[in-house]
Design a protein around this motif. Structure first.
Motif, PDB file in Angstrom:
ATOM      1  N   VAL A  95      -1.402  -1.412  -7.495  1.00  0.00           N
ATOM      2  CA  VAL A  95      -1.154  -2.265  -6.335  1.00  0.00           C
ATOM      3  C   VAL A  95      -2.479  -2.911  -5.942  1.00  0.00           C
ATOM      4  CG1 VAL A  95      -0.288  -2.364  -3.976  1.00  0.00           C
ATOM      5  CG2 VAL A  95       0.672  -0.696  -5.588  1.00  0.00           C
ATOM      6  N   GLU A  96      -2.577  -4.215  -6.130  1.00  0.00           N
ATOM      7  CA  GLU A  96      -3.826  -4.917  -5.902  1.00  0.00           C
ATOM      8  C   GLU A  96      -4.213  -4.933  -4.417  1.00  0.00           C
ATOM      9  OE1 GLU A  96      -0.970  -6.061  -7.120  1.00  0.00           O
ATOM     10  OE2 GLU A  96      -1.292  -7.762  -8.485  1.00  0.00           O
ATOM     11  N   GLU A  97      -5.503  -5.093  -4.170  1.00  0.00           N
ATOM     12  CA  GLU A  97      -5.989  -5.166  -2.801  1.00  0.00           C
ATOM     13  C   GLU A  97      -5.327  -6.318  -2.047  1.00  0.00           C
ATOM     14  OE1 GLU A  97     -10.234  -5.125  -0.376  1.00  0.00           O
ATOM     15  OE2 GLU A  97     -10.168  -5.940  -2.405  1.00  0.00           O
ATOM     16  N   SER A  98      -5.060  -7.416  -2.733  1.00  0.00           N
ATOM     17  CA  SER A  98      -4.430  -8.558  -2.058  1.00  0.00           C
ATOM     18  C   SER A  98      -3.045  -8.211  -1.527  1.00  0.00           C
ATOM     19  CB  SER A  98      -4.336  -9.749  -3.020  1.00  0.00           C
ATOM     20  OG  SER A  98      -3.554  -9.419  -4.160  1.00  0.00           O
ATOM     21  N   VAL A  99      -2.359  -7.282  -2.190  1.00  0.00           N
ATOM     22  CA  VAL A  99      -1.067  -6.816  -1.700  1.00  0.00           C
ATOM     23  C   VAL A  99      -1.274  -5.913  -0.482  1.00  0.00           C
ATOM     24  CG1 VAL A  99       0.986  -5.438  -2.246  1.00  0.00           C
ATOM     25  CG2 VAL A  99       0.035  -7.007  -3.956  1.00  0.00           C
ATOM     26  N   MET A 100      -2.308  -5.075  -0.528  1.00  0.00           N
ATOM     27  CA  MET A 100      -2.571  -4.126   0.554  1.00  0.00           C
ATOM     28  C   MET A 100      -3.062  -4.816   1.819  1.00  0.00           C
ATOM     29  SD  MET A 100      -4.391  -1.122  -1.703  1.00  0.00           S
ATOM     30  CE  MET A 100      -4.427   0.090  -0.379  1.00  0.00           C
ATOM     31  N   THR A 101      -3.603  -6.025   1.696  1.00  0.00           N
ATOM     32  CA  THR A 101      -4.112  -6.750   2.864  1.00  0.00           C
ATOM     33  C   THR A 101      -3.313  -8.010   3.159  1.00  0.00           C
ATOM     34  OG1 THR A 101      -5.680  -8.045   1.547  1.00  0.00           O
ATOM     35  CG2 THR A 101      -6.451  -5.917   2.410  1.00  0.00           C
ATOM     36  N   GLY A 102      -2.272  -8.270   2.393  1.00  0.00           N
ATOM     37  CA  GLY A 102      -1.503  -9.493   2.588  1.00  0.00           C
ATOM     38  C   GLY A 102      -2.291 -10.749   2.269  1.00  0.00           C
ATOM     39  N   CYS A 443       7.837  -2.163 -10.885  1.00  0.00           N
ATOM     40  CA  CYS A 443       6.946  -2.846  -9.944  1.00  0.00           C
ATOM     41  C   CYS A 443       5.716  -3.393 -10.653  1.00  0.00           C
ATOM     42  CB  CYS A 443       6.520  -1.879  -8.844  1.00  0.00           C
ATOM     43  SG  CYS A 443       7.828  -1.400  -7.703  1.00  0.00           S
ATOM     44  N   ASP A 444       5.214  -2.649 -11.618  1.00  0.00           N
ATOM     45  CA  ASP A 444       4.032  -3.093 -12.351  1.00  0.00           C
ATOM     46  C   ASP A 444       4.326  -4.348 -13.155  1.00  0.00           C
ATOM     47  OD1 ASP A 444       1.262  -2.444 -12.909  1.00  0.00           O
ATOM     48  OD2 ASP A 444       1.898  -2.064 -14.974  1.00  0.00           O
ATOM     49  N   PRO A 448       6.596  -9.787  -7.650  1.00  0.00           N
ATOM     50  CA  PRO A 448       7.360  -9.893  -6.395  1.00  0.00           C
ATOM     51  C   PRO A 448       7.933  -8.546  -5.947  1.00  0.00           C
ATOM     52  CG  PRO A 448       7.906 -11.709  -7.857  1.00  0.00           C
ATOM     53  CD  PRO A 448       7.115 -10.734  -8.672  1.00  0.00           C
ATOM     54  N   VAL A 449       8.397  -7.756  -6.900  1.00  0.00           N
ATOM     55  CA  VAL A 449       8.939  -6.438  -6.565  1.00  0.00           C
ATOM     56  C   VAL A 449       7.817  -5.524  -6.075  1.00  0.00           C
ATOM     57  CG1 VAL A 449      10.155  -4.413  -7.476  1.00  0.00           C
ATOM     58  CG2 VAL A 449      10.799  -6.705  -8.236  1.00  0.00           C
ATOM     59  N   ARG A 450       6.657  -5.654  -6.673  1.00  0.00           N
ATOM     60  CA  ARG A 450       5.502  -4.854  -6.253  1.00  0.00           C
ATOM     61  C   ARG A 450       5.107  -5.178  -4.815  1.00  0.00           C
ATOM     62  NH1 ARG A 450       2.745  -5.887 -10.376  1.00  0.00           N
ATOM     63  NH2 ARG A 450       1.226  -7.426  -9.668  1.00  0.00           N
ATOM     64  N   ARG A 451       5.065  -6.463  -4.487  1.00  0.00           N
ATOM     65  CA  ARG A 451       4.717  -6.858  -3.115  1.00  0.00           C
ATOM     66  C   ARG A 451       5.772  -6.383  -2.125  1.00  0.00           C
ATOM     67  NH1 ARG A 451       3.072 -11.585  -5.884  1.00  0.00           N
ATOM     68  NH2 ARG A 451       5.080 -12.595  -5.449  1.00  0.00           N
ATOM     69  N   MET A 452       7.042  -6.488  -2.507  1.00  0.00           N
ATOM     70  CA  MET A 452       8.128  -6.063  -1.621  1.00  0.00           C
ATOM     71  C   MET A 452       8.074  -4.557  -1.385  1.00  0.00           C
ATOM     72  SD  MET A 452      12.233  -6.131  -2.391  1.00  0.00           S
ATOM     73  CE  MET A 452      11.995  -4.857  -3.647  1.00  0.00           C
ATOM     74  N   SER A 453       7.734  -3.789  -2.409  1.00  0.00           N
ATOM     75  CA  SER A 453       7.783  -2.333  -2.321  1.00  0.00           C
ATOM     76  C   SER A 453       6.591  -1.742  -1.589  1.00  0.00           C
ATOM     77  CB  SER A 453       7.859  -1.734  -3.735  1.00  0.00           C
ATOM     78  OG  SER A 453       9.038  -2.151  -4.395  1.00  0.00           O
ATOM     79  N   PHE A 454       5.422  -2.371  -1.713  1.00  0.00           N
ATOM     80  CA  PHE A 454       4.206  -1.740  -1.208  1.00  0.00           C
ATOM     81  C   PHE A 454       3.493  -2.495  -0.090  1.00  0.00           C
ATOM     82  CE2 PHE A 454       4.660  -0.147  -5.581  1.00  0.00           C
ATOM     83  CZ  PHE A 454       4.548   1.217  -5.369  1.00  0.00           C
ATOM     84  N   GLY A 455       3.651  -3.804  -0.012  1.00  0.00           N
ATOM     85  CA  GLY A 455       2.837  -4.587   0.910  1.00  0.00           C
ATOM     86  C   GLY A 455       2.966  -4.165   2.361  1.00  0.00           C
ATOM     87  N   HIS A 456       4.186  -3.843   2.799  1.00  0.00           N
ATOM     88  CA  HIS A 456       4.409  -3.527   4.210  1.00  0.00           C
ATOM     89  C   HIS A 456       3.789  -2.205   4.643  1.00  0.00           C
ATOM     90  CE1 HIS A 456       7.490  -1.168   2.148  1.00  0.00           C
ATOM     91  NE2 HIS A 456       7.550  -0.422   3.242  1.00  0.00           N
ATOM     92  N   LEU A 457       3.446  -1.343   3.684  1.00  0.00           N
ATOM     93  CA  LEU A 457       2.920  -0.027   4.049  1.00  0.00           C
ATOM     94  C   LEU A 457       1.606  -0.124   4.825  1.00  0.00           C
ATOM     95  CD1 LEU A 457       3.564   1.953   0.750  1.00  0.00           C
ATOM     96  CD2 LEU A 457       4.832   2.128   2.892  1.00  0.00           C
TER      97      LEU A 457
END
Length: 466
Positions: A95-102, A443-444, A448-457
């Motif tokens: 999960v990339e940092e860009s996903v973790m920070t939006g 997800c890997d 899009p599935v990766r962002r949907m699954s992890f981004g909101h955390l």
């Protein structure tokens, strides 16, 4: 608008309580913090904190600019993202940092690896005369005029308009205010430790373990979390550039034409020295092996650090050699046994002039690192509501009640998510673990599935509160 400044009593000088004080002071609120520890350093325990976007935005709202800039200069970068791996270190999903920070570009929307010691010093800066140590809270009384008096074990007392219980998971304020609120054991037990991160260790440790966040998943029954803290190396690199701290006050990287000297001057006004803060930092990798309490042998709680480390080594037999070495070379003095407990969500309660924040109301397991971030979110939100009342907007009951309604929503949401993730980590069902690994691989393969699954955390609801 109140005729007199609002008087706020904060019981507990941890992360949330101190952040609340920092946020209230500039607005003219009279805030006093009462901490049972007799010395400022007594509070500093445990490992580094992963500050996600929710926490960093809240901290940015609470701290004066020089302290925020010092936070940026002394925090480590948690790495390029969060990796999920098998116990053989085969990657399942990254999960990339860009996903973790939006994808946030501003430093306040970033994520950081934070030294507890340094964060404590920053939160205490400028609070001389505000924080009172050696004050063990016993009980409170609400007076006929609605004001609250707190009583302490040394025979002293203090009276204010609002009493905030920020006194941790075993909160005495909560015990009196919400006696039905409970904490329960999740059944998970962890052995955690630190390995000093020097050039020798960097020479053999896989890069993802030396510079990132990771969750290791064997076939069933346990898991291991690892995280690197590189704050000292990062701070020394910045300080070596002299005045090149312009990244702190601007939006871009250091250019060598910043105003680091100005930052150091500003910090001197808070009794802090940037180089001294950097000297206190130590780089290391932490790991935590988590498993159901029932699979640990009898007598585990009686083992010393070396014994616990050896037990973790036995329980990870057959794992990747780098993970085994990570465990074997950990500093025995840093090893801790950690039971995972969690609060039970509480329904709406009548609003009064007593309220709670952080672990005092929504204690959660360490899984996902939500605890400190949620406490900071509480502090920023409660401060904004109390300051609005101080400036003549609404009633005090509306300020406190509005905070509590929003806090219950996201706070107990984090409690539930953390508990679910803990249950997944210790699940003994091979089918559960196999299904999760299949989903991680999907997800890997599909961003899009990766962002949907992890981004909101780590980003959900981080903005727009006030």
């Amino acid at each position: 608008m109140p005729a007199e400044p609002l008087d706020v009593l904060v019981v507990g000088g941890g992360i949330g309580g101190l952040a609340l004080a920092q946020a209230l002071l500039p607005s003219g609120v009279n805030v006093q913090v009462y901490e049972r520890a007799r010395e400022a350093a007594d509070w500093v325990q445990g490992y580094r904190i992963h500050m996600n976007q929710i926490g960093s935005r809240a901290l940015h709202r609470c701290l004066p600019r020089p302290l925020w800039e010092a936070f940026l200069a002394t925090s480590g970068h948690p790495g390029p993202g969060f990796g999920f791996h098998t116990h053989r270190l085969r990657e399942l999903v990254f999960v990339e940092e860009s996903v973790m920070t939006g994808g946030a570009a501003d430093p306040s929307g970033g994520q950081y690896a934070v030294s507890r010691t340094t964060l404590r010093r920053l939160l205490l800066a400028g609070l001389e005369g505000v924080v009172h140590h050696g004050k063990t809270f016993q009980r409170y009384e609400t007076r006929p005029d609605g004001r609250v008096t707190a009583f302490f074990a040394d025979g002293t007392s203090a009276t204010g308009d609002v009493l905030v219980g920020a006194d941790g998971a075993d909160s005495r304020v909560r015990g009196q205010y919400l006696p039905g609120a409970r904490r329960v054991d999740t059944g998970a037990l962890a052995i955690g430790a630190r390995l000093p991160l020097d050039d020798r260790v960097r020479g053999w440790l896989p890069r993802n373990l030396a510079d990132g966040l990771n969750l290791i998943l064997p076939p069933s029954g346990s898991a291991m979390f690892t995280a690197a803290f590189n704050g000292r190396r990062r701070a020394e690199s910045l300080l070596a550039q002299g005045s090149g701290l312009g990244f702190v006050r601007g939006a871009g990287p250091a250019t060598g034409e910043g105003d680091g000297a100005g930052l150091e001057t500003d910090l001197a006004g808070f009794g802090l020295d940037l180089r001294a803060l950097a000297d206190d930092l130590q780089d290391y990798v932490l790991w935590a092996f988590v498993a159901p309490r029932g699979i640990y042998p009898a007598g585990t709680a009686d083992l010393d650090g070396g014994g616990l480390r050896d037990l973790a080594g036995t329980m990870t037999s057959g794992w990747h050699p780098a993970l085994r070495r990570l465990v074997a070379e950990a500093d025995p003095a840093s090893v801790r046994l950690m039971p995972f407990k969690t609060s039970v969500p509480v329904g709406r309660w009548p609003t009064t002039t007593v309220t709670l924040l952080g672990d005092a109301i929504h204690n959660m397991t360490p899984a996902m690192g939500f605890g400190a971030n949620t406490a900071l979110r509480d502090a920023a939100l409660l401060a904004s509501r109390l300051v609005a009342f101080q400036r003549g907007r609404g009633t005090l009951a509306e300020a406190v009640g509005g905070y509590e309604a929003r806090m219950r929503e996201y706070g107990f949401g984090a409690v539930r998510t953390s508990a679910r993730f803990t249950n997944f980590m210790i699940s003994r069902s091979p089918l559960v673990r196999h299904g999760a690994k299949t989903w991680f691989r999907l997800c890997d393969a599909l961003p899009p599935v990766r962002r949907m699954s992890f981004g909101h955390l780590w980003t959900d609801g981080a903005t727009g509160e006030g």
